[in-house]
Design a protein around this motif. Structure first.
Motif, PDB file in Angstrom:
ATOM      1  N   CYS A  13      -0.255  -0.612   1.520  1.00  0.00           N
ATOM      2  CA  CYS A  13      -0.342  -2.069   1.359  1.00  0.00           C
ATOM      3  C   CYS A  13      -1.670  -2.545   1.946  1.00  0.00           C
ATOM      4  CB  CYS A  13       0.820  -2.757   2.066  1.00  0.00           C
ATOM      5  SG  CYS A  13       2.423  -2.312   1.392  1.00  0.00           S
ATOM      6  N   LEU A  15      -3.076  -5.692   1.944  1.00  0.00           N
ATOM      7  CA  LEU A  15      -3.139  -7.060   2.448  1.00  0.00           C
ATOM      8  C   LEU A  15      -1.842  -7.403   3.173  1.00  0.00           C
ATOM      9  CD1 LEU A  15      -4.647  -8.808  -0.717  1.00  0.00           C
ATOM     10  CD2 LEU A  15      -5.875  -7.933   1.294  1.00  0.00           C
ATOM     11  N   ARG A 107      -8.321  -6.507  -2.442  1.00  0.00           N
ATOM     12  CA  ARG A 107      -7.022  -5.900  -2.745  1.00  0.00           C
ATOM     13  C   ARG A 107      -7.114  -4.514  -3.375  1.00  0.00           C
ATOM     14  NH1 ARG A 107      -4.019  -8.609  -7.296  1.00  0.00           N
ATOM     15  NH2 ARG A 107      -5.445  -7.227  -8.357  1.00  0.00           N
ATOM     16  N   ASP A 108      -7.767  -4.387  -4.501  1.00  0.00           N
ATOM     17  CA  ASP A 108      -7.783  -3.107  -5.212  1.00  0.00           C
ATOM     18  C   ASP A 108      -8.662  -2.065  -4.537  1.00  0.00           C
ATOM     19  OD1 ASP A 108      -6.011  -4.116  -7.065  1.00  0.00           O
ATOM     20  OD2 ASP A 108      -7.561  -4.682  -8.492  1.00  0.00           O
ATOM     21  N   LYS A 111      -6.823  -0.835  -1.488  1.00  0.00           N
ATOM     22  CA  LYS A 111      -5.678   0.011  -1.861  1.00  0.00           C
ATOM     23  C   LYS A 111      -6.138   1.430  -2.171  1.00  0.00           C
ATOM     24  CE  LYS A 111      -1.366   0.033  -4.254  1.00  0.00           C
ATOM     25  NZ  LYS A 111      -0.509   0.231  -3.110  1.00  0.00           N
ATOM     26  N   LEU A 130      -2.111 -15.912  -4.359  1.00  0.00           N
ATOM     27  CA  LEU A 130      -2.244 -14.618  -3.677  1.00  0.00           C
ATOM     28  C   LEU A 130      -0.939 -14.127  -3.064  1.00  0.00           C
ATOM     29  CD1 LEU A 130      -5.610 -15.270  -1.816  1.00  0.00           C
ATOM     30  CD2 LEU A 130      -5.254 -13.744  -3.759  1.00  0.00           C
ATOM     31  N   ASP A 133       0.389 -10.654  -3.578  1.00  0.00           N
ATOM     32  CA  ASP A 133      -0.494  -9.567  -3.155  1.00  0.00           C
ATOM     33  C   ASP A 133      -0.330  -9.214  -1.680  1.00  0.00           C
ATOM     34  OD1 ASP A 133      -1.776  -9.309  -5.671  1.00  0.00           O
ATOM     35  OD2 ASP A 133      -2.912 -11.125  -5.229  1.00  0.00           O
TER      36      ASP A 133
END
Length: 138
Positions: A13, A15, A107-108, A111, A130, A133
């Motif tokens: 995770c 965020l 985020r991406d 990750k 958001l 997310d």
């Protein structure tokens, strides 16, 4: 809180939002845990900028003149794999579209690289755009 944070990071995770009545205490607790687990970790707040929480993070470097949240988010893009940024967060920051976009941009990439942004505050309200997310701890 530390068990939850550890599990969230192991699940990938990127965020996290941690709501606590004692944000500074939470930052210090997370810093101690990062030292024990040899994790590169930094803290951020709008008065102090970015500060290393661990020796490895101090060796990597920091930016003293990084009081704006959007600048901190851009700086976080250069953190190494599996690193952690703990930010004392206020709901006013969400008013800035650059901040919302900066978080979305992390985020991406976070990750994929195992990096984590943990926002800490007394009353964290993640905007609807958001909300899905983030993993929230209260």
């Amino acid at each position: 809180m530390i068990d939850w944070l550890t599990k969230a990071r192991k699940r990938g995770c990127p965020l996290l939002a941690i709501q606590t009545p004692e944000p500074l205490g939470a930052v210090l607790t997370i810093g101690k845990d990062a030292i024990q687990h040899d994790t590169m970790a930094w803290s951020w707040d709008c008065a102090s900028g970015i500060q290393a929480l661990t020796t490895h993070a101090e060796e990597f470097g920091r930016e003293d003149h990084c009081q704006e949240p959007d600048i901190m988010l851009a700086w976080a893009q250069q953190m190494p794999t599996d690193a952690l940024m703990v930010a004392q967060w206020h709901h006013e920051y969400w008013q800035d579209v650059r901040v919302r976009q900066g978080v979305m941009n992390l985020r991406d990439t976070f990750k994929r690289s195992g990096r984590t942004l943990a926002l800490i505050g007394r009353q964290l309200i993640v905007p609807d755009t958001l909300h899905s997310d983030f993993l929230l701890y209260t």
